[in-house]
Design a protein around this motif. Structure first.
Motif, PDB file in Angstrom:
ATOM      1  N   VAL A  90       0.782  -1.355   0.041  1.00  0.00           N
ATOM      2  CA  VAL A  90      -0.023   0.059   0.084  1.00  0.00           C
ATOM      3  C   VAL A  90       0.984   1.254  -0.111  1.00  0.00           C
ATOM      4  CG1 VAL A  90      -1.571   1.375   1.321  1.00  0.00           C
ATOM      5  CG2 VAL A  90      -1.858  -1.168   1.153  1.00  0.00           C
ATOM      6  N   LEU A  91       2.017   1.380   0.803  1.00  0.00           N
ATOM      7  CA  LEU A  91       2.770   2.376   0.812  1.00  0.00           C
ATOM      8  C   LEU A  91       3.605   2.769  -0.235  1.00  0.00           C
ATOM      9  CD1 LEU A  91       4.432   2.121   4.291  1.00  0.00           C
ATOM     10  CD2 LEU A  91       2.480   3.749   3.557  1.00  0.00           C
ATOM     11  N   ALA A  92       4.160   1.710  -1.266  1.00  0.00           N
ATOM     12  CA  ALA A  92       4.575   1.965  -2.547  1.00  0.00           C
ATOM     13  C   ALA A  92       3.600   2.004  -3.460  1.00  0.00           C
ATOM     14  CB  ALA A  92       5.323   0.440  -2.851  1.00  0.00           C
ATOM     15  N   ASP A  93       2.476   1.825  -3.468  1.00  0.00           N
ATOM     16  CA  ASP A  93       1.310   1.861  -4.468  1.00  0.00           C
ATOM     17  C   ASP A  93       0.723   3.451  -4.334  1.00  0.00           C
ATOM     18  OD1 ASP A  93      -0.335   0.640  -6.718  1.00  0.00           O
ATOM     19  OD2 ASP A  93      -1.882   1.247  -5.250  1.00  0.00           O
ATOM     20  N   ARG A  94       0.449   3.619  -3.076  1.00  0.00           N
ATOM     21  CA  ARG A  94      -0.285   4.977  -3.126  1.00  0.00           C
ATOM     22  C   ARG A  94       0.791   6.177  -2.620  1.00  0.00           C
ATOM     23  NH1 ARG A  94      -6.171   3.459  -0.628  1.00  0.00           N
ATOM     24  NH2 ARG A  94      -6.502   1.595  -2.068  1.00  0.00           N
ATOM     25  N   GLY A  95       1.744   5.845  -1.897  1.00  0.00           N
ATOM     26  CA  GLY A  95       2.532   6.672  -1.292  1.00  0.00           C
ATOM     27  C   GLY A  95       4.057   6.845  -2.049  1.00  0.00           C
ATOM     28  N   GLY A  96       4.168   5.934  -3.108  1.00  0.00           N
ATOM     29  CA  GLY A  96       5.367   5.957  -3.852  1.00  0.00           C
ATOM     30  C   GLY A  96       6.619   5.588  -2.835  1.00  0.00           C
ATOM     31  N   SER A 105      10.435  -2.147   5.610  1.00  0.00           N
ATOM     32  CA  SER A 105      11.515  -2.067   4.684  1.00  0.00           C
ATOM     33  C   SER A 105      11.965  -3.146   3.948  1.00  0.00           C
ATOM     34  CB  SER A 105      12.644  -1.128   5.453  1.00  0.00           C
ATOM     35  OG  SER A 105      13.592  -0.780   4.472  1.00  0.00           O
ATOM     36  N   ASP A 106      12.033  -4.067   4.663  1.00  0.00           N
ATOM     37  CA  ASP A 106      12.373  -5.665   3.995  1.00  0.00           C
ATOM     38  C   ASP A 106      11.285  -5.947   2.938  1.00  0.00           C
ATOM     39  OD1 ASP A 106      14.627  -5.403   5.647  1.00  0.00           O
ATOM     40  OD2 ASP A 106      13.871  -7.044   7.036  1.00  0.00           O
ATOM     41  N   ASN A 107      10.225  -5.837   3.395  1.00  0.00           N
ATOM     42  CA  ASN A 107       8.699  -6.206   2.415  1.00  0.00           C
ATOM     43  C   ASN A 107       8.884  -5.425   1.167  1.00  0.00           C
ATOM     44  OD1 ASN A 107       8.130  -8.212   4.288  1.00  0.00           O
ATOM     45  ND2 ASN A 107       6.481  -7.078   5.376  1.00  0.00           N
ATOM     46  N   LEU A 108       9.294  -4.087   1.378  1.00  0.00           N
ATOM     47  CA  LEU A 108       9.447  -3.225   0.360  1.00  0.00           C
ATOM     48  C   LEU A 108      10.522  -3.898  -0.884  1.00  0.00           C
ATOM     49  CD1 LEU A 108       9.210   0.291   1.702  1.00  0.00           C
ATOM     50  CD2 LEU A 108       7.538  -0.663  -0.133  1.00  0.00           C
ATOM     51  N   ALA A 109      11.548  -4.098  -0.230  1.00  0.00           N
ATOM     52  CA  ALA A 109      12.821  -4.578  -1.058  1.00  0.00           C
ATOM     53  C   ALA A 109      12.525  -5.855  -1.719  1.00  0.00           C
ATOM     54  CB  ALA A 109      14.066  -4.834  -0.300  1.00  0.00           C
ATOM     55  N   GLU A 110      11.889  -6.751  -1.070  1.00  0.00           N
ATOM     56  CA  GLU A 110      11.657  -8.188  -1.357  1.00  0.00           C
ATOM     57  C   GLU A 110      10.206  -8.497  -2.170  1.00  0.00           C
ATOM     58  OE1 GLU A 110      11.718 -10.620   2.090  1.00  0.00           O
ATOM     59  OE2 GLU A 110      13.750 -10.017   2.608  1.00  0.00           O
ATOM     60  N   HIS A 111       9.303  -7.430  -2.138  1.00  0.00           N
ATOM     61  CA  HIS A 111       7.927  -7.489  -2.843  1.00  0.00           C
ATOM     62  C   HIS A 111       7.262  -8.661  -2.317  1.00  0.00           C
ATOM     63  CE1 HIS A 111       9.113  -4.254  -5.723  1.00  0.00           C
ATOM     64  NE2 HIS A 111      10.447  -4.925  -5.784  1.00  0.00           N
ATOM     65  N   LYS A 112       7.327  -8.672  -1.015  1.00  0.00           N
ATOM     66  CA  LYS A 112       6.444  -9.968  -0.441  1.00  0.00           C
ATOM     67  C   LYS A 112       5.020 -10.139  -0.646  1.00  0.00           C
ATOM     68  CE  LYS A 112       6.675 -12.155   4.210  1.00  0.00           C
ATOM     69  NZ  LYS A 112       6.722 -12.024   5.588  1.00  0.00           N
ATOM     70  N   ALA A 162       5.815   7.765   5.466  1.00  0.00           N
ATOM     71  CA  ALA A 162       4.906   7.388   6.012  1.00  0.00           C
ATOM     72  C   ALA A 162       5.983   6.511   7.224  1.00  0.00           C
ATOM     73  CB  ALA A 162       4.105   6.357   5.334  1.00  0.00           C
ATOM     74  N   PHE A 163       7.292   6.565   6.983  1.00  0.00           N
ATOM     75  CA  PHE A 163       8.145   5.655   8.026  1.00  0.00           C
ATOM     76  C   PHE A 163       7.999   6.864   9.425  1.00  0.00           C
ATOM     77  CE2 PHE A 163      11.137   3.351   5.206  1.00  0.00           C
ATOM     78  CZ  PHE A 163      10.007   2.407   4.855  1.00  0.00           C
ATOM     79  N   GLY A 164       7.581   7.940   9.204  1.00  0.00           N
ATOM     80  CA  GLY A 164       7.591   8.863  10.566  1.00  0.00           C
ATOM     81  C   GLY A 164       6.674   8.268  11.481  1.00  0.00           C
ATOM     82  N   LEU A 165       5.422   7.457  11.028  1.00  0.00           N
ATOM     83  CA  LEU A 165       4.407   7.150  11.768  1.00  0.00           C
ATOM     84  C   LEU A 165       4.764   5.837  12.614  1.00  0.00           C
ATOM     85  CD1 LEU A 165       1.432   7.434   9.232  1.00  0.00           C
ATOM     86  CD2 LEU A 165       2.231   9.110  11.084  1.00  0.00           C
ATOM     87  N   LEU A 166       5.897   5.304  12.264  1.00  0.00           N
ATOM     88  CA  LEU A 166       6.231   3.893  12.840  1.00  0.00           C
ATOM     89  C   LEU A 166       7.446   4.175  13.766  1.00  0.00           C
ATOM     90  CD1 LEU A 166       5.955   1.540   9.486  1.00  0.00           C
ATOM     91  CD2 LEU A 166       4.158   2.363  11.094  1.00  0.00           C
ATOM     92  N   ARG A 167       7.472   3.290  14.785  1.00  0.00           N
ATOM     93  CA  ARG A 167       8.448   3.264  15.537  1.00  0.00           C
ATOM     94  C   ARG A 167       9.843   2.280  15.065  1.00  0.00           C
ATOM     95  NH1 ARG A 167       6.178   4.634  20.522  1.00  0.00           N
ATOM     96  NH2 ARG A 167       4.595   6.604  19.987  1.00  0.00           N
ATOM     97  N   THR A 198       9.912   4.087  -1.113  1.00  0.00           N
ATOM     98  CA  THR A 198      11.013   2.950  -1.325  1.00  0.00           C
ATOM     99  C   THR A 198      11.502   2.534   0.091  1.00  0.00           C
ATOM    100  OG1 THR A 198      12.588   4.737  -1.936  1.00  0.00           O
ATOM    101  CG2 THR A 198      11.000   3.991  -3.833  1.00  0.00           C
ATOM    102  N   THR A 199      12.627   1.820  -0.111  1.00  0.00           N
ATOM    103  CA  THR A 199      13.119   1.454   0.852  1.00  0.00           C
ATOM    104  C   THR A 199      14.144   2.488   1.533  1.00  0.00           C
ATOM    105  OG1 THR A 199      15.074   0.631  -0.607  1.00  0.00           O
ATOM    106  CG2 THR A 199      13.570  -0.925   0.295  1.00  0.00           C
TER     107      THR A 199
END
Length: 288
Positions: free
Chosen positions: A131-137, A156-163, A145-150, A139-140
């Motif tokens: 969802v982050l890659a498709d709607r927010g563009g 990030s790993d799932n973005l790189a591996e296209h899980k 949106a990473f500012g919302l997470l601790r 990348t790793t």
């Protein structure tokens, strides 16, 4: 100077009143925002805990022991997968709005956002990264949106591996087999709409009316001569013209029968009868 003091007091009083009004309005606005956030959070929780719903697998409370069963449920069909993506999108939107409300109001809303943030950070099936890659563009290397997470390591790993894409490709063959099986089951029964829209067959040649001849001759039982099983069967069908030949042979036989007595009388006569006296045999009988 003394005359200016009342004016200053009036200004200060007006500012205090305005501040109180604005504070009350802001407090009312923040309260309304919090109620709206609470309603959205309750609605998502209700969707997850409904009987038969697999969305609870996305809340990071099921644990890894049921991960395989959750995978089969979330990717059981294209519709189930689309519902999972929509649910994660709603989670990310609620997390962003809750964090913004907490920053602007100064209220502590972390108790309500803690479970939601943990579910997004877990991202067991890569749907958050998708969802982050498709709607927010995202990348790793760059993602607002990473500012919302601790903890952003899993996302990030799932973005790189296209899980997420890997899960979809793995289950796409199962979706195809299920669709083909469903088509095979429903193939014999045509839907009423298709039957109504099907063209009517072309009219065939008119059939012969009942009781009218159709070019075929069927003899009646009265026209068939009786057959005796005691008499010998004829050797074969009589040839055309046989009655005429039989009649001709019978006529020839009848013509030859009268000639038989003449031949017999000729045979009984003497070969050279004796001539009367005074005539020679060579004289004819008419010279008398």
């Amino acid at each position: 100077m003394i005359e200016a003091l009342p004016r200053v007091g009036l200004l200060l009083g007006g500012a205090a009143v305005a501040w109180v009004v604005l504070s009350a309005a802001s407090a009312g606005s923040f309260a309304a925002q919090r109620r709206a956030l609470d309603a959205r959070l309750l609605e998502m929780t209700t969707r997850a805990v409904m009987p038969g719903s697999a969305l609870a697998c996305l809340d990071a409370i099921a644990g890894e022991l049921v991960e395989e069963s959750c995978e089969k449920a979330l990717f059981a069909s294209p519709e189930a997968t689309a519902a999972s993506v929509a649910y994660v999108t709603a989670q990310l939107s609620l997390l962003a709005d809750g964090s913004e409300y907490e920053r602007r109001s100064g209220a502590n809303y972390e108790a309500a956002l803690a479970g939601l943030r943990r579910a997004v950070e877990t991202d067991r099936f890569g749907i958050v990264a998708h969802v982050l890659a498709d709607r927010g563009g995202c990348t790793t290397d760059r993602c607002n949106a990473f500012g919302l997470l601790r903890d952003t390591s899993q996302v990030s790993d799932n973005l790189a591996e296209h899980k997420y894409e890997t899960y979809v490709m793995h289950h796409a063959s199962e979706w195809l087999q299920s669709a083909l099986s469903l088509m095979a089951v429903n193939a014999p029964s045509a839907s009423p709409s298709l039957a109504a829209s099907a063209p009517s067959p072309a009219p065939g040649p008119p059939s012969a009316p009942a009781g009218k001849p159709n070019g075929l001759y069927f003899p009646s039982s009265a026209s068939i001569p009786p057959v005796s099983i005691m008499s010998a069967e004829p050797s074969g069908p009589q040839q055309q013209g046989a009655p005429a030949d039989a009649a001709a042979k019978a006529a020839a036989a009848g013509a030859r029968k009268p000639a038989a007595p003449a031949a017999t009388q000729q045979a009984r006569r003497p070969a050279n009868p004796a001539a009367p006296p005074g005539r020679t045999a060579s004289e004819p009988a008419g010279d008398q």
